[in-house]
Design an enzyme around this catalytic site. Structure first.
Site, PDB file in Angstrom:
ATOM      1  N   CYS A 201      95.895  28.329  87.989  1.00 33.05           N
ATOM      2  CA  CYS A 201      96.709  28.968  87.243  1.00 33.05           C
ATOM      3  C   CYS A 201      98.328  29.348  87.847  1.00 33.05           C
ATOM      4  CB  CYS A 201      96.202  30.286  86.443  1.00 33.05           C
ATOM      5  SG  CYS A 201      97.306  31.190  85.672  1.00 33.05           S
ATOM      6  N   CYS A 204      98.443  33.486  87.846  1.00 28.22           N
ATOM      7  CA  CYS A 204      97.403  34.482  88.536  1.00 28.22           C
ATOM      8  C   CYS A 204      96.667  33.647  89.601  1.00 28.22           C
ATOM      9  CB  CYS A 204      96.664  35.239  87.538  1.00 28.22           C
ATOM     10  SG  CYS A 204      95.211  34.051  86.891  1.00 28.22           S
ATOM     11  N   CYS A 217      93.727  29.519  81.220  1.00 35.96           N
ATOM     12  CA  CYS A 217      93.377  30.359  82.473  1.00 35.96           C
ATOM     13  C   CYS A 217      92.214  31.273  81.978  1.00 35.96           C
ATOM     14  CB  CYS A 217      94.265  31.113  83.013  1.00 35.96           C
ATOM     15  SG  CYS A 217      93.665  32.077  84.415  1.00 35.96           S
ATOM     16  N   CYS A 220      93.562  35.257  83.273  1.00 39.42           N
ATOM     17  CA  CYS A 220      94.543  35.985  82.735  1.00 39.42           C
ATOM     18  C   CYS A 220      94.964  35.579  81.123  1.00 39.42           C
ATOM     19  CB  CYS A 220      95.979  35.782  83.589  1.00 39.42           C
ATOM     20  SG  CYS A 220      96.702  34.371  83.343  1.00 39.42           S
ATOM     21  N   ASP A 338     106.617  11.538 104.815  1.00 35.80           N
ATOM     22  CA  ASP A 338     105.205  11.766 104.940  1.00 35.80           C
ATOM     23  C   ASP A 338     104.585  11.015 104.170  1.00 35.80           C
ATOM     24  OD1 ASP A 338     102.805  13.066 104.694  1.00 35.80           O
ATOM     25  OD2 ASP A 338     103.395  14.934 104.699  1.00 35.80           O
TER      26      ASP A 338
END
EC number: 6.3.5.13
Length: 412
Positions: A201, A204, A217, A220, A338
């Protein structure tokens, strides 16, 4: 700030003229479009030039990790139904390139502007947009782009209190979290094929639950908002529940999703969905993407895929086996140096396709394909790869600079 009737200040006019001169010189020297260097020079002479050029335009900003160049083109076509449009259609999406594009559109009513994710907050401050379209956020250019949640946080802070109407993808938790700070959001159910950047999430840090197409979520209560626009098969559903057919020359589900978001943006500017979607049919290719070109007696379809989310969408639209596939990966500055992202791509989706590998980092890609148990051949260059394929269609998938190399080689 100057009113609508005021022309540009002498300093701004000088900056525009100088920028155009430098851009023309760069083009003449064969160094590309010149838009970025021209824009840099113009902004040096007048640092407020982007704001001055945007002040008489109704602007829409388009930002995302994937699909922003195509969506910018689709929105620009749709808005031409309501007046002249200026747009950075070739994807020069940082402040210099945007300034250069707007400097070329003196009679325009609308500015349709693709913006690099890292620059969205600043460009939004300068251009005071009427609308901002947010499509998705996923990992990209790992050596220099901020981690996705940091980008979302940057958007969230930059858009807080913005007067713009934000058109945002309800299916991407990072986008929803970023857009939720805005007072005026239109949610679009545009889908999310690549979910690996959205398991925790953003609010949170809790674990995201994903039953079916929904998400929330469990800790939360942060959850998917109810969309007012939606992609449904080959149709766009508008807020009244009417279904409008999507007619595109561009392939794949991702482009239908881009069209759904574009129709929602067009409606903000008063262009009805039927008109907007009909106009989008004009777009055949976007800066060479999806073009089919003849080369060495074969039909090469050129497909750009820059990160795991883009490769996943691209694999979903290629012709079935045994259509040959040529893969090309570079790791130059514009790509990100990368290449570890190659390990996030599910190459087992290419099973049954003869594969040829080219590009600066062909050996990195070869190792990845070996681990995925794919049959492939490493080739020195595009010509050799094409000659190994039978006559007919070849799907060519490349990341950013590899794609530019391919276009130059095939004369596209």
């Amino acid at each position: 700030m100057a009113g609508n009737s005021d022309p540009l200040s002498p300093r701004a006019k000088l900056a525009v003229t100088a920028g155009k001169a430098v851009a023309a010189a760069s083009r003449a020297a064969g160094r590309g479009s010149g838009s970025v260097i021209g824009g840099r020079v113009a902004l040096k002479l007048d640092p407020d030039l982007l704001a001055r050029l945007a002040q008489n335009l109704d602007c829409v900003l388009v930002s995302a990790t994937n699909g922003k160049t195509t969506t910018t083109r689709l929105i620009a076509e749709a808005l031409r139904a309501a007046g002249p449009v200026v747009s950075n259609a070739l994807g020069a999406n940082m402040p210099a390139g945007i300034t250069s594009a707007l400097a070329g559109g003196s009679d325009a009513k609308f500015g349709v502007i693709e913006v690099d994710e890292k620059y969205l907050a600043g460009v939004a401050r300068d251009t005071d947009p009427k609308c901002i379209a947010l499509l998705n956020l996923s990992r990209d250019q790992l050596d220099r782009a901020a981690e996705t949640r940091m980008l979302a946080e940057n958007w969230r802070e930059g858009l807080a209190g913005s007067k713009a109407v934000v058109v945002a993808n309800a299916d991407d938790p990072l986008v929803v979290w970023a857009a939720s700070s805005s007072p005026n959001v239109i949610w679009v159910a545009a889908g999310q094929m690549w979910k690996d950047d959205a398991w925790s999430c953003p609010s949170c840090g809790g674990v995201m639950q994903r039953p079916g197409d929904d998400w929330f979520c469990g800790e939360c209560g942060f959850r998917r908002p109810t969309p007012s626009w939606a992609l449904s098969g080959d149709h766009v559903l508008d807020p009244h529940g009417s279904a409008w057919p999507i007619h595109l020359q561009l392939p794949g589900r991702a482009n239908k999703a881009n069209a759904a978001s574009s129709a929602a943006v067009a409606a903000v500017f008063g262009v009805p969905p039927q008109v907007a979607l009909e106009r989008m049919y004009q777009v055949q290719a976007v800066a060479g993407r999806y073009d089919v070109v003849q080369f060495e007696g074969r039909d090469l379809r050129l497909l750009l895929a820059k990160n795991p989310a883009g490769w996943l969408e691209t694999f979903s639209l290629i012709d079935p086996p045994p259509t040959p596939v040529i893969l090309s990966v570079n790791a130059r500055g514009a790509d990100g140096t990368d290449t570890s992202w190659l390990w996030d791509v599910d190459y087992t989706r290419l099973t049954g396709h003869p594969i040829c590998v080219v590009g600066d980092r062909k050996l990195d890609l070869a190792v990845r394909l070996e681990v995925a148990n794919q049959q492939f051949q490493v080739c020195e260059n595009l010509d050799q790869a094409v000659q190994l394929c039978p006559p007919g269609r070849i799907e060519v998938i490349a990341n950013y600079t590899a794609f530019q190399d391919l276009r130059r080689r095939v004369g596209n």
